[in-house]
Design a protein around this motif. Sequence first.
Motif, PDB file in Angstrom:
ATOM      1  N   ARG A 222       0.825  -1.209   0.000  1.00 24.25           N
ATOM      2  CA  ARG A 222       0.000   0.000   0.000  1.00 24.25           C
ATOM      3  C   ARG A 222       0.862   1.262   0.000  1.00 24.25           C
ATOM      4  O   ARG A 222       0.561   2.227  -0.710  1.00 24.25           O
ATOM      5  N   VAL A 223       1.927   1.246   0.795  1.00 26.71           N
ATOM      6  CA  VAL A 223       2.826   2.406   0.844  1.00 26.71           C
ATOM      7  C   VAL A 223       3.503   2.601  -0.514  1.00 26.71           C
ATOM      8  O   VAL A 223       3.641   3.726  -0.998  1.00 26.71           O
ATOM      9  N   TRP A 224       3.935   1.499  -1.140  1.00 20.80           N
ATOM     10  CA  TRP A 224       4.566   1.591  -2.457  1.00 20.80           C
ATOM     11  C   TRP A 224       3.608   2.226  -3.460  1.00 20.80           C
ATOM     12  O   TRP A 224       3.984   3.128  -4.225  1.00 20.80           O
ATOM     13  N   ARG A 225       2.354   1.770  -3.482  1.00 22.19           N
ATOM     14  CA  ARG A 225       1.368   2.313  -4.430  1.00 22.19           C
ATOM     15  C   ARG A 225       1.093   3.783  -4.158  1.00 22.19           C
ATOM     16  O   ARG A 225       0.961   4.586  -5.090  1.00 22.19           O
ATOM     17  N   LEU A 226       0.991   4.133  -2.883  1.00 18.38           N
ATOM     18  CA  LEU A 226       0.746   5.528  -2.509  1.00 18.38           C
ATOM     19  C   LEU A 226       1.897   6.417  -2.968  1.00 18.38           C
ATOM     20  O   LEU A 226       1.687   7.467  -3.602  1.00 18.38           O
ATOM     21  N   MET A 227       3.129   6.006  -2.661  1.00 19.65           N
ATOM     22  CA  MET A 227       4.300   6.807  -3.028  1.00 19.65           C
ATOM     23  C   MET A 227       4.468   6.874  -4.535  1.00 19.65           C
ATOM     24  O   MET A 227       4.825   7.925  -5.087  1.00 19.65           O
ATOM     25  N   ASN A 228       4.188   5.769  -5.225  1.00 15.75           N
ATOM     26  CA  ASN A 228       4.365   5.727  -6.672  1.00 15.75           C
ATOM     27  C   ASN A 228       3.334   6.591  -7.386  1.00 15.75           C
ATOM     28  O   ASN A 228       3.661   7.331  -8.324  1.00 15.75           O
ATOM     29  N   SER A 229       2.078   6.537  -6.938  1.00 22.51           N
ATOM     30  CA  SER A 229       1.023   7.296  -7.622  1.00 22.51           C
ATOM     31  C   SER A 229       1.096   8.786  -7.308  1.00 22.51           C
ATOM     32  O   SER A 229       0.693   9.618  -8.124  1.00 22.51           O
ATOM     33  N   LEU A 279      -1.713   5.974  10.276  1.00 31.05           N
ATOM     34  CA  LEU A 279      -1.826   7.112   9.364  1.00 31.05           C
ATOM     35  C   LEU A 279      -1.534   6.688   7.930  1.00 31.05           C
ATOM     36  O   LEU A 279      -2.233   7.105   6.990  1.00 31.05           O
ATOM     37  N   LEU A 280      -0.508   5.867   7.727  1.00 32.74           N
ATOM     38  CA  LEU A 280      -0.185   5.390   6.380  1.00 32.74           C
ATOM     39  C   LEU A 280      -1.343   4.591   5.793  1.00 32.74           C
ATOM     40  O   LEU A 280      -1.667   4.715   4.611  1.00 32.74           O
ATOM     41  N   ALA A 281      -1.979   3.749   6.631  1.00 35.53           N
ATOM     42  CA  ALA A 281      -3.131   2.971   6.167  1.00 35.53           C
ATOM     43  C   ALA A 281      -4.268   3.908   5.763  1.00 35.53           C
ATOM     44  O   ALA A 281      -4.958   3.681   4.752  1.00 35.53           O
ATOM     45  N   TYR A 282      -4.469   4.976   6.547  1.00 38.41           N
ATOM     46  CA  TYR A 282      -5.519   5.947   6.227  1.00 38.41           C
ATOM     47  C   TYR A 282      -5.214   6.668   4.910  1.00 38.41           C
ATOM     48  O   TYR A 282      -6.096   6.812   4.051  1.00 38.41           O
ATOM     49  N   LEU A 283      -3.982   7.141   4.732  1.00 40.15           N
ATOM     50  CA  LEU A 283      -3.623   7.891   3.527  1.00 40.15           C
ATOM     51  C   LEU A 283      -3.810   7.039   2.275  1.00 40.15           C
ATOM     52  O   LEU A 283      -4.269   7.534   1.235  1.00 40.15           O
ATOM     53  N   TYR A 284      -3.473   5.764   2.374  1.00 42.75           N
ATOM     54  CA  TYR A 284      -3.677   4.888   1.211  1.00 42.75           C
ATOM     55  C   TYR A 284      -5.160   4.748   0.907  1.00 42.75           C
ATOM     56  O   TYR A 284      -5.587   4.839  -0.256  1.00 42.75           O
ATOM     57  N   SER A 285      -5.978   4.519   1.951  1.00 43.32           N
ATOM     58  CA  SER A 285      -7.423   4.337   1.736  1.00 43.32           C
ATOM     59  C   SER A 285      -8.047   5.598   1.129  1.00 43.32           C
ATOM     60  O   SER A 285      -8.979   5.511   0.329  1.00 43.32           O
ATOM     61  N   HIS A 287      -6.495   7.828  -0.885  1.00 42.09           N
ATOM     62  CA  HIS A 287      -5.983   8.165  -2.221  1.00 42.09           C
ATOM     63  C   HIS A 287      -5.913   6.963  -3.160  1.00 42.09           C
ATOM     64  O   HIS A 287      -5.381   7.090  -4.265  1.00 42.09           O
ATOM     65  N   ALA A 288      -6.446   5.810  -2.736  1.00 36.52           N
ATOM     66  CA  ALA A 288      -6.289   4.579  -3.529  1.00 36.52           C
ATOM     67  C   ALA A 288      -6.834   4.723  -4.943  1.00 36.52           C
ATOM     68  O   ALA A 288      -6.297   4.137  -5.898  1.00 36.52           O
ATOM     69  N   LYS A 289      -7.906   5.503  -5.121  1.00 31.03           N
ATOM     70  CA  LYS A 289      -8.543   5.618  -6.435  1.00 31.03           C
ATOM     71  C   LYS A 289      -8.188   6.913  -7.165  1.00 31.03           C
ATOM     72  O   LYS A 289      -8.767   7.227  -8.208  1.00 31.03           O
ATOM     73  N   ASP A 290      -7.246   7.674  -6.630  1.00 31.42           N
ATOM     74  CA  ASP A 290      -6.850   8.933  -7.263  1.00 31.42           C
ATOM     75  C   ASP A 290      -6.064   8.686  -8.555  1.00 31.42           C
ATOM     76  O   ASP A 290      -5.448   7.629  -8.745  1.00 31.42           O
ATOM     77  N   GLN A 291      -6.072   9.682  -9.416  1.00 35.33           N
ATOM     78  CA  GLN A 291      -5.241   9.632 -10.617  1.00 35.33           C
ATOM     79  C   GLN A 291      -3.771   9.838 -10.237  1.00 35.33           C
ATOM     80  O   GLN A 291      -3.464  10.444  -9.218  1.00 35.33           O
ATOM     81  N   LYS A 292      -2.876   9.351 -11.098  1.00 36.04           N
ATOM     82  CA  LYS A 292      -1.457   9.494 -10.828  1.00 36.04           C
ATOM     83  C   LYS A 292      -1.053  10.961 -10.897  1.00 36.04           C
ATOM     84  O   LYS A 292      -1.487  11.699 -11.774  1.00 36.04           O
ATOM     85  N   ASP A 293      -0.232  11.368  -9.932  1.00 37.17           N
ATOM     86  CA  ASP A 293       0.217  12.764  -9.832  1.00 37.17           C
ATOM     87  C   ASP A 293       1.736  12.792  -9.990  1.00 37.17           C
ATOM     88  O   ASP A 293       2.454  12.132  -9.255  1.00 37.17           O
TER      89      ASP A 293
END
Length: 355
Positions: A222-229, A279-285, A287-293
Amino acid sequence: LLLADVHLTIGMSYENDVEWDRVTSEILHSNSVAEKIRGACSEGGEEGKFKQKQSLEATMVMEILQHLGAFARGTNLLANVPRLRLGLLLRHLWQSRESEQNQIRGRDATGLDLANAAGVVLPGATPPTEQYPLKRKSSLMRLPGAELKNSTLVSMAPSGVRKAIKVALTTDPKCDYIEKGLREVSERPQIVNEELRESYDWQVLRELHGVLSRNPVDLACRVWRLMNSKKATLKIGGKTFRHELCLEMTEEEKQFEAALNEFLGNIRKAEFRQCVVELLAYLYSKHAKDQKDETPKEVELDKMIVQTKDAAVSALQSSDPAFYQFASEEEAWRTFYAVDPASMQALFQKQNFRV
Protein backbone atom coordinates in the motif's frame (compact mmCIF):
# COMPACT_ATOMS: atom_id res chain seq x y z
CA LEU A 1 15.77 -15.53 15.36
CA LEU A 2 18.04 -14.11 12.67
CA LEU A 3 17.13 -16.99 10.35
CA ALA A 4 13.50 -15.99 10.91
CA ASP A 5 14.49 -12.53 9.55
CA VAL A 6 13.99 -10.76 12.87
CA HIS A 7 16.24 -7.70 13.27
CA LEU A 8 17.28 -7.57 16.93
CA THR A 9 18.35 -4.61 19.04
CA ILE A 10 19.71 -5.06 22.57
CA GLY A 11 19.86 -2.08 24.91
CA MET A 12 18.04 1.20 25.49
CA SER A 13 20.76 3.86 25.20
CA TYR A 14 20.84 4.22 21.38
CA GLU A 15 24.59 4.69 21.85
CA ASN A 16 25.65 1.44 23.51
CA ASP A 17 23.10 -0.76 21.72
CA VAL A 18 23.90 -4.01 19.91
CA GLU A 19 22.28 -4.62 16.51
CA TRP A 20 21.92 -8.07 14.95
CA ASP A 21 20.44 -8.94 11.57
CA ARG A 22 20.61 -11.85 9.16
CA VAL A 23 22.72 -10.14 6.50
CA THR A 24 25.52 -8.32 8.36
CA SER A 25 25.87 -10.10 11.71
CA GLU A 26 28.82 -12.38 12.25
CA ILE A 27 28.41 -15.81 13.85
CA LEU A 28 29.48 -15.62 17.50
CA HIS A 29 30.08 -18.09 20.30
CA SER A 30 27.44 -18.07 23.06
CA ASN A 31 29.91 -16.50 25.49
CA SER A 32 30.52 -13.61 23.07
CA VAL A 33 26.78 -13.12 22.57
CA ALA A 34 26.26 -13.03 26.34
CA GLU A 35 29.09 -10.51 26.76
CA LYS A 36 27.57 -8.21 24.14
CA ILE A 37 24.20 -8.41 25.90
CA ARG A 38 25.82 -7.54 29.24
CA GLY A 39 27.59 -4.59 27.65
CA ALA A 40 24.38 -3.24 26.09
CA CYS A 41 22.40 -3.71 29.31
CA SER A 42 25.13 -2.56 31.71
CA GLU A 43 24.17 -0.09 34.42
CA GLY A 44 25.40 3.49 34.42
CA GLY A 45 28.53 4.13 36.45
CA GLU A 46 30.41 7.22 37.60
CA GLU A 47 30.92 10.05 35.15
CA GLY A 48 28.49 8.45 32.71
CA LYS A 49 30.70 5.42 32.07
CA PHE A 50 29.11 1.98 31.74
CA LYS A 51 30.01 -0.80 34.13
CA GLN A 52 30.67 -3.92 32.11
CA LYS A 53 28.95 -6.31 34.48
CA GLN A 54 25.97 -8.57 34.26
CA SER A 55 22.80 -6.82 35.36
CA LEU A 56 19.38 -8.19 36.12
CA GLU A 57 18.18 -6.64 32.88
CA ALA A 58 20.82 -8.58 30.91
CA THR A 59 19.73 -11.81 32.60
CA MET A 60 16.09 -11.20 31.71
CA VAL A 61 16.99 -10.28 28.11
CA MET A 62 18.90 -13.57 27.76
CA GLU A 63 15.91 -15.48 29.12
CA ILE A 64 13.53 -13.72 26.72
CA LEU A 65 15.90 -14.48 23.82
CA GLN A 66 15.87 -18.18 24.73
CA HIS A 67 12.07 -18.28 24.67
CA LEU A 68 11.85 -16.27 21.44
CA GLY A 69 14.39 -18.59 19.82
CA ALA A 70 12.25 -21.59 20.72
CA PHE A 71 9.16 -19.91 19.25
CA ALA A 72 11.07 -18.99 16.07
CA ARG A 73 12.25 -22.58 15.66
CA GLY A 74 8.98 -24.40 16.33
CA THR A 75 6.16 -21.96 15.46
CA ASN A 76 5.24 -19.09 13.12
CA LEU A 77 4.57 -16.66 15.98
CA LEU A 78 7.30 -14.30 14.77
CA ALA A 79 6.05 -14.18 11.18
CA ASN A 80 5.00 -10.52 11.51
CA VAL A 81 7.83 -9.33 13.78
CA PRO A 82 10.45 -7.80 11.45
CA ARG A 83 12.31 -5.75 14.08
CA LEU A 84 12.44 -6.29 17.82
CA ARG A 85 13.95 -4.07 20.50
CA LEU A 86 14.48 -6.45 23.42
CA GLY A 87 14.72 -3.67 26.01
CA LEU A 88 11.26 -2.37 25.03
CA LEU A 89 9.76 -5.89 25.02
CA LEU A 90 11.14 -6.52 28.51
CA ARG A 91 9.63 -3.25 29.75
CA HIS A 92 6.28 -4.00 28.08
CA LEU A 93 6.09 -7.41 29.80
CA TRP A 94 7.17 -5.81 33.06
CA GLN A 95 4.53 -3.06 32.92
CA SER A 96 1.78 -5.44 31.78
CA ARG A 97 2.58 -7.74 34.67
CA GLU A 98 2.36 -4.83 37.13
CA SER A 99 -1.01 -3.77 35.67
CA GLU A 100 -2.27 -7.34 35.94
CA GLN A 101 -1.26 -7.50 39.60
CA ASN A 102 -2.93 -4.12 40.29
CA GLN A 103 -6.15 -5.41 38.77
CA ILE A 104 -5.98 -8.59 40.83
CA ARG A 105 -5.50 -6.54 43.98
CA GLY A 106 -8.46 -4.35 42.97
CA ARG A 107 -10.59 -7.45 42.35
CA ASP A 108 -9.62 -8.92 45.72
CA ALA A 109 -10.52 -5.68 47.48
CA THR A 110 -13.90 -5.14 45.80
CA GLY A 111 -14.99 -8.68 45.01
CA LEU A 112 -15.50 -7.61 41.38
CA ASP A 113 -13.63 -8.61 38.25
CA LEU A 114 -12.60 -5.12 37.12
CA ALA A 115 -11.03 -6.14 33.82
CA ASN A 116 -8.85 -8.65 32.04
CA ALA A 117 -5.10 -8.32 32.43
CA ALA A 118 -3.82 -5.28 30.54
CA GLY A 119 -2.21 -6.12 27.24
CA VAL A 120 -3.39 -9.75 27.30
CA VAL A 121 -6.63 -9.56 25.32
CA LEU A 122 -7.96 -7.36 22.59
CA PRO A 123 -9.56 -4.17 23.90
CA GLY A 124 -13.25 -4.04 24.72
CA ALA A 125 -15.42 -1.42 26.35
CA THR A 126 -14.05 1.77 27.86
CA PRO A 127 -13.13 1.06 31.50
CA PRO A 128 -14.74 3.02 34.34
CA THR A 129 -12.94 6.09 35.63
CA GLU A 130 -11.46 4.32 38.67
CA GLN A 131 -9.37 2.12 36.37
CA TYR A 132 -7.54 5.04 34.77
CA PRO A 133 -4.70 4.95 37.35
CA LEU A 134 -3.73 1.66 35.66
CA LYS A 135 -2.49 3.67 32.67
CA ARG A 136 1.23 3.66 32.02
CA LYS A 137 2.80 6.10 34.48
CA SER A 138 5.58 6.83 32.00
CA SER A 139 6.68 5.69 28.56
CA LEU A 140 8.66 2.48 28.21
CA MET A 141 11.67 4.57 27.21
CA ARG A 142 11.73 6.19 30.67
CA LEU A 143 11.68 2.98 32.72
CA PRO A 144 15.18 2.54 34.23
CA GLY A 145 16.50 -1.01 34.25
CA ALA A 146 17.57 -0.58 37.89
CA GLU A 147 13.90 -0.65 38.96
CA LEU A 148 13.38 -4.08 37.40
CA LYS A 149 14.44 -5.78 40.63
CA ASN A 150 11.30 -4.46 42.34
CA SER A 151 8.93 -5.85 39.69
CA THR A 152 6.86 -9.02 39.93
CA LEU A 153 8.15 -10.14 36.53
CA VAL A 154 11.51 -11.24 37.94
CA SER A 155 9.81 -13.49 40.50
CA MET A 156 7.96 -15.45 37.82
CA ALA A 157 9.06 -18.97 36.90
CA PRO A 158 10.59 -19.33 33.42
CA SER A 159 7.37 -21.04 32.29
CA GLY A 160 5.43 -17.94 33.36
CA VAL A 161 7.74 -15.63 31.40
CA ARG A 162 7.41 -17.91 28.37
CA LYS A 163 3.61 -17.79 28.67
CA ALA A 164 3.65 -13.96 28.91
CA ILE A 165 5.77 -13.75 25.75
CA LYS A 166 3.44 -16.14 23.92
CA VAL A 167 0.42 -14.04 24.92
CA ALA A 168 2.16 -10.94 23.50
CA LEU A 169 3.00 -12.72 20.24
CA THR A 170 -0.52 -14.12 19.77
CA THR A 171 -2.38 -10.83 20.48
CA ASP A 172 -3.74 -9.54 17.16
CA PRO A 173 -0.76 -11.05 15.24
CA LYS A 174 -1.78 -9.62 11.85
CA CYS A 175 -2.46 -6.11 13.17
CA ASP A 176 -6.12 -6.42 12.15
CA TYR A 177 -7.29 -3.67 14.48
CA ILE A 178 -6.32 -0.99 11.92
CA GLU A 179 -8.43 -2.50 9.14
CA LYS A 180 -11.37 -2.84 11.52
CA GLY A 181 -11.10 0.86 12.36
CA LEU A 182 -11.04 1.80 8.66
CA ARG A 183 -14.03 -0.44 8.00
CA GLU A 184 -16.05 1.06 10.85
CA VAL A 185 -15.49 4.61 9.58
CA SER A 186 -16.44 3.51 6.07
CA GLU A 187 -19.63 1.76 7.19
CA ARG A 188 -20.62 4.46 9.68
CA PRO A 189 -19.56 7.87 8.26
CA GLN A 190 -21.36 9.63 11.11
CA ILE A 191 -18.64 8.41 13.48
CA VAL A 192 -16.51 11.35 12.29
CA ASN A 193 -18.86 13.70 14.13
CA GLU A 194 -19.23 11.59 17.26
CA GLU A 195 -17.37 12.03 20.55
CA LEU A 196 -14.02 10.29 20.73
CA ARG A 197 -13.93 6.90 22.36
CA GLU A 198 -10.87 5.83 24.32
CA SER A 199 -9.75 2.93 26.46
CA TYR A 200 -6.50 2.19 28.25
CA ASP A 201 -6.29 -1.17 26.44
CA TRP A 202 -5.81 0.56 23.09
CA GLN A 203 -2.69 2.29 24.41
CA VAL A 204 -1.31 -1.08 25.51
CA LEU A 205 -2.13 -2.68 22.14
CA ARG A 206 -0.42 0.14 20.21
CA GLU A 207 2.55 -0.13 22.54
CA LEU A 208 2.77 -3.90 21.96
CA HIS A 209 2.55 -3.62 18.16
CA GLY A 210 5.13 -0.83 18.19
CA VAL A 211 7.51 -2.91 20.31
CA LEU A 212 7.13 -5.85 17.89
CA SER A 213 7.28 -3.53 14.82
CA ARG A 214 4.10 -5.09 13.51
CA ASN A 215 2.35 -3.86 10.38
CA PRO A 216 -0.81 -4.89 8.54
CA VAL A 217 0.12 -7.70 6.17
CA ASP A 218 -0.12 -5.57 2.99
CA LEU A 219 1.21 -2.28 4.39
CA ALA A 220 4.39 -2.28 2.27
CA CYS A 221 2.40 -2.79 -0.96
CA ARG A 222 0.00 0.00 0.00
CA VAL A 223 2.83 2.41 0.84
CA TRP A 224 4.57 1.59 -2.46
CA ARG A 225 1.37 2.31 -4.43
CA LEU A 226 0.75 5.53 -2.51
CA MET A 227 4.30 6.81 -3.03
CA ASN A 228 4.36 5.73 -6.67
CA SER A 229 1.02 7.30 -7.62
CA LYS A 230 1.68 10.54 -5.73
CA LYS A 231 5.45 10.76 -6.33
CA ALA A 232 5.74 11.19 -2.57
CA THR A 233 8.73 11.06 -0.24
CA LEU A 234 7.89 10.22 3.37
CA LYS A 235 9.58 12.09 6.23
CA ILE A 236 9.82 11.54 9.98
CA GLY A 237 12.04 14.05 11.72
CA GLY A 238 15.31 14.12 9.81
CA LYS A 239 14.77 10.70 8.21
CA THR A 240 13.37 10.28 4.69
CA PHE A 241 11.92 7.38 2.71
CA ARG A 242 12.65 8.35 -0.88
CA HIS A 243 10.14 8.09 -3.72
CA GLU A 244 12.97 6.81 -5.93
CA LEU A 245 12.77 3.47 -4.10
CA CYS A 246 9.57 2.81 -6.06
CA LEU A 247 11.64 3.00 -9.25
CA GLU A 248 14.32 0.70 -7.88
CA MET A 249 12.02 -1.98 -6.43
CA THR A 250 8.62 -3.54 -7.11
CA GLU A 251 5.73 -3.28 -4.65
CA GLU A 252 6.02 -6.93 -3.59
CA GLU A 253 9.80 -6.95 -3.27
CA LYS A 254 11.01 -8.00 0.16
CA GLN A 255 13.78 -5.42 -0.02
CA PHE A 256 11.21 -2.60 -0.17
CA GLU A 257 9.38 -3.99 2.86
CA ALA A 258 12.68 -4.24 4.74
CA ALA A 259 13.54 -0.64 3.83
CA LEU A 260 10.12 0.53 5.08
CA ASN A 261 10.60 -1.33 8.37
CA GLU A 262 14.02 0.25 8.77
CA PHE A 263 12.51 3.69 8.15
CA LEU A 264 9.77 3.10 10.75
CA GLY A 265 12.40 1.67 13.09
CA ASN A 266 13.86 5.18 13.47
CA ILE A 267 10.84 6.08 15.64
CA ARG A 268 11.89 5.48 19.22
CA LYS A 269 8.48 5.61 20.89
CA ALA A 270 6.50 2.42 20.25
CA GLU A 271 3.02 3.99 20.37
CA PHE A 272 4.03 6.88 18.08
CA ARG A 273 5.43 4.40 15.58
CA GLN A 274 2.13 2.54 15.54
CA CYS A 275 0.13 5.73 15.05
CA VAL A 276 2.29 6.44 11.98
CA VAL A 277 1.38 2.97 10.63
CA GLU A 278 -2.32 3.79 11.16
CA LEU A 279 -1.83 7.11 9.36
CA LEU A 280 -0.19 5.39 6.38
CA ALA A 281 -3.13 2.97 6.17
CA TYR A 282 -5.52 5.95 6.23
CA LEU A 283 -3.62 7.89 3.53
CA TYR A 284 -3.68 4.89 1.21
CA SER A 285 -7.42 4.34 1.74
CA LYS A 286 -8.06 8.03 0.97
CA HIS A 287 -5.98 8.16 -2.22
CA ALA A 288 -6.29 4.58 -3.53
CA LYS A 289 -8.54 5.62 -6.44
CA ASP A 290 -6.85 8.93 -7.26
CA GLN A 291 -5.24 9.63 -10.62
CA LYS A 292 -1.46 9.49 -10.83
CA ASP A 293 0.22 12.76 -9.83
CA GLU A 294 3.66 13.58 -11.24
CA THR A 295 4.32 16.52 -8.90
CA PRO A 296 7.04 15.57 -6.36
CA LYS A 297 6.03 16.15 -2.76
CA GLU A 298 7.14 15.46 0.81
CA VAL A 299 4.79 14.01 3.42
CA GLU A 300 5.82 14.88 6.99
CA LEU A 301 4.19 12.05 8.91
CA ASP A 302 5.37 13.10 12.38
CA LYS A 303 3.85 16.57 12.01
CA MET A 304 0.55 14.99 10.96
CA ILE A 305 0.52 12.84 14.12
CA VAL A 306 1.25 15.86 16.34
CA GLN A 307 -1.57 17.80 14.65
CA THR A 308 -3.93 14.84 15.19
CA LYS A 309 -2.96 14.57 18.85
CA ASP A 310 -3.63 18.29 19.41
CA ALA A 311 -7.06 17.92 17.77
CA ALA A 312 -7.87 14.87 19.93
CA VAL A 313 -6.85 16.62 23.16
CA SER A 314 -8.94 19.65 22.23
CA ALA A 315 -11.97 17.49 21.45
CA LEU A 316 -11.67 15.50 24.68
CA GLN A 317 -11.30 18.63 26.80
CA SER A 318 -14.35 20.16 25.11
CA SER A 319 -16.41 17.06 25.88
CA ASP A 320 -15.45 16.89 29.58
CA PRO A 321 -13.28 19.82 30.80
CA ALA A 322 -13.31 18.62 34.42
CA PHE A 323 -12.07 15.10 33.65
CA TYR A 324 -9.51 15.87 30.94
CA GLN A 325 -7.18 18.14 32.88
CA PHE A 326 -3.74 16.96 31.83
CA ALA A 327 -0.95 17.48 34.34
CA SER A 328 1.71 17.19 31.64
CA GLU A 329 2.22 16.89 27.89
CA GLU A 330 3.16 13.23 28.40
CA GLU A 331 -0.20 12.55 30.06
CA ALA A 332 -1.98 14.15 27.09
CA TRP A 333 -0.02 11.91 24.72
CA ARG A 334 -0.94 8.80 26.75
CA THR A 335 -4.62 9.69 26.46
CA PHE A 336 -4.23 10.22 22.71
CA TYR A 337 -2.64 6.78 22.36
CA ALA A 338 -5.73 5.32 24.09
CA VAL A 339 -8.16 6.57 21.40
CA ASP A 340 -9.88 3.62 19.71
CA PRO A 341 -8.91 2.82 16.06
CA ALA A 342 -12.16 4.04 14.47
CA SER A 343 -11.94 7.35 16.35
CA MET A 344 -8.29 7.64 15.26
CA GLN A 345 -9.27 7.21 11.61
CA ALA A 346 -12.07 9.75 12.12
CA LEU A 347 -9.52 12.20 13.54
CA PHE A 348 -7.30 11.76 10.46
CA GLN A 349 -10.35 12.39 8.29
CA LYS A 350 -11.25 15.55 10.20
CA GLN A 351 -7.77 16.94 9.64
CA ASN A 352 -8.34 16.38 5.92
CA PHE A 353 -4.80 15.06 5.42
CA ARG A 354 -3.82 14.72 1.78
CA VAL A 355 -0.75 13.62 -0.16
